[in-house]
Write a protein that holds these residues in place. Structure first.
Motif, PDB file in Angstrom:
ATOM      1  N   VAL A 115       1.029  -1.765   0.160  1.00 43.76           N
ATOM      2  CA  VAL A 115       0.381   0.212  -0.101  1.00 43.76           C
ATOM      3  C   VAL A 115       0.795   1.274   0.172  1.00 43.76           C
ATOM      4  N   ILE A 116       0.711   1.822  -0.664  1.00 42.15           N
ATOM      5  CA  ILE A 116       1.560   3.715  -1.321  1.00 42.15           C
ATOM      6  C   ILE A 116       0.754   4.613  -0.580  1.00 42.15           C
ATOM      7  N   THR A 117       1.013   5.722   0.000  1.00 41.35           N
ATOM      8  CA  THR A 117       0.210   6.694   0.409  1.00 41.35           C
ATOM      9  C   THR A 117       0.877   7.379  -0.105  1.00 41.35           C
ATOM     10  N   THR A 212       6.239   3.968   6.142  1.00 46.76           N
ATOM     11  CA  THR A 212       5.858   5.192   7.184  1.00 46.76           C
ATOM     12  C   THR A 212       5.837   4.381   8.913  1.00 46.76           C
ATOM     13  N   GLY A 213       6.095   3.653   9.730  1.00 46.55           N
ATOM     14  CA  GLY A 213       5.744   3.190  11.053  1.00 46.55           C
ATOM     15  C   GLY A 213       4.396   2.000  10.569  1.00 46.55           C
ATOM     16  N   ARG A 214       3.248   2.075   9.408  1.00 52.43           N
ATOM     17  CA  ARG A 214       2.825   1.345  10.037  1.00 52.43           C
ATOM     18  C   ARG A 214       2.507  -0.144   9.470  1.00 52.43           C
ATOM     19  N   GLY A 215       3.917  -0.547   9.043  1.00 50.66           N
ATOM     20  CA  GLY A 215       3.868  -2.109   8.652  1.00 50.66           C
ATOM     21  C   GLY A 215       4.683  -2.153   7.534  1.00 50.66           C
ATOM     22  N   PRO A 216       5.875  -3.342   7.311  1.00 52.03           N
ATOM     23  CA  PRO A 216       6.374  -3.181   6.394  1.00 52.03           C
ATOM     24  C   PRO A 216       5.917  -3.219   5.214  1.00 52.03           C
ATOM     25  N   ASP A 217       4.151  -3.322   4.796  1.00 54.06           N
ATOM     26  CA  ASP A 217       4.289  -3.130   3.369  1.00 54.06           C
ATOM     27  C   ASP A 217       3.233  -1.779   2.832  1.00 54.06           C
TER      28      ASP A 217
END
Length: 224
Positions: A115-117, A212-217
């Motif tokens: 996932v890319i934000t 992002t610090g929200r997970g490796p993906d």
């Protein structure tokens, strides 16, 4: 805006070139643990020997995942990728990226989804392998391009936070179709209407992905 017309379209079609054969490598990060601080024992208390032996197993740490060097955020430009253009135009040191590099895993530990934000966009970009079992460098570049070249709706345009943001997005749209020297291409792109990339307000240079610090993906798209 007097004299200016914004068009919206719901359908955009893309065709992806085939992805080359895959290869992968892994990166093993270093890890460290802070020393444990023993309890303070008063001088007048000396415990006897204990018949028990207590062992402390190290707590397993999730491996750190890194993106491929050509995808990694850096203060200098790793690759030259204007997201206005198809990924087949990406260069590094003024040379097109090779099919070998494009076919390599996008991350040190291969992933099946990503996932890319982007702080400038209200949408997320979800990447899956086009073929094979894991995401490649090409998959990431192409999905960023494909996702940002989707048409927006009038409600998307109205959702921009301010009038100045709407004006800036409209200018980006006008500059995007005006860049063509061919009047035919210019008119075609103008008729296609505003795209998600116009919400970047002219900043269309890929500057890499950062964690992002929200997970490796989950990664953040940086642009210039």
């Amino acid at each position: 805006m007097p004299g200016k017309h914004v068009r919206f379209s719901r359908n955009t079609h893309f065709q992806s070139p085939p992805t080359p054969a895959l290869s992968f490598s892994s990166i093993s990060p270093a890890s460290s643990y802070a020393p444990l601080t023993p309890p303070v024992i008063p001088n007048n208390y000396l415990p006897g020997p204990s018949p028990y032996t207590i062992g402390y197993a190290p707590i397993p740490k999730a491996p750190t995942i890194r993106v491929h060097p050509v995808l990694e955020y850096s203060s200098h430009q790793n690759v030259d990728f204007d997201i206005l253009n198809h990924p087949s135009s990406i260069t590094k040191n003024r040379r097109l990226l090779s099919s070998l590099v494009l076919s390599e895993p996008a991350t040190s530990t291969p992933l099946r989804s990503m996932v890319i934000t982007c702080p400038h966009l209200p949408w997320i970009i979800t990447v899956y392998p086009q073929s094979g079992s894991h995401i490649t460098v090409y998959d990431v570049f192409y999905e960023i391009y494909r996702s940002l070249h989707k048409s927006i709706t009038s409600s998307d345009f109205a959702s921009l936070p301010s009038d100045s943001a709407r004006r800036a997005s409209t200018r980006a749209y006008e500059q995007r179709y005006s860049r063509h020297r061919s009047s035919r291409h210019r008119d075609e792109e103008k008729r296609s209407g505003m795209l998600r990339i116009d919400f970047l307000m002219g900043m269309t240079r890929f500057a890499g992905l950062s964690p992002t610090g929200r997970g490796p993906d989950v990664w953040q798209l940086n642009i210039r």
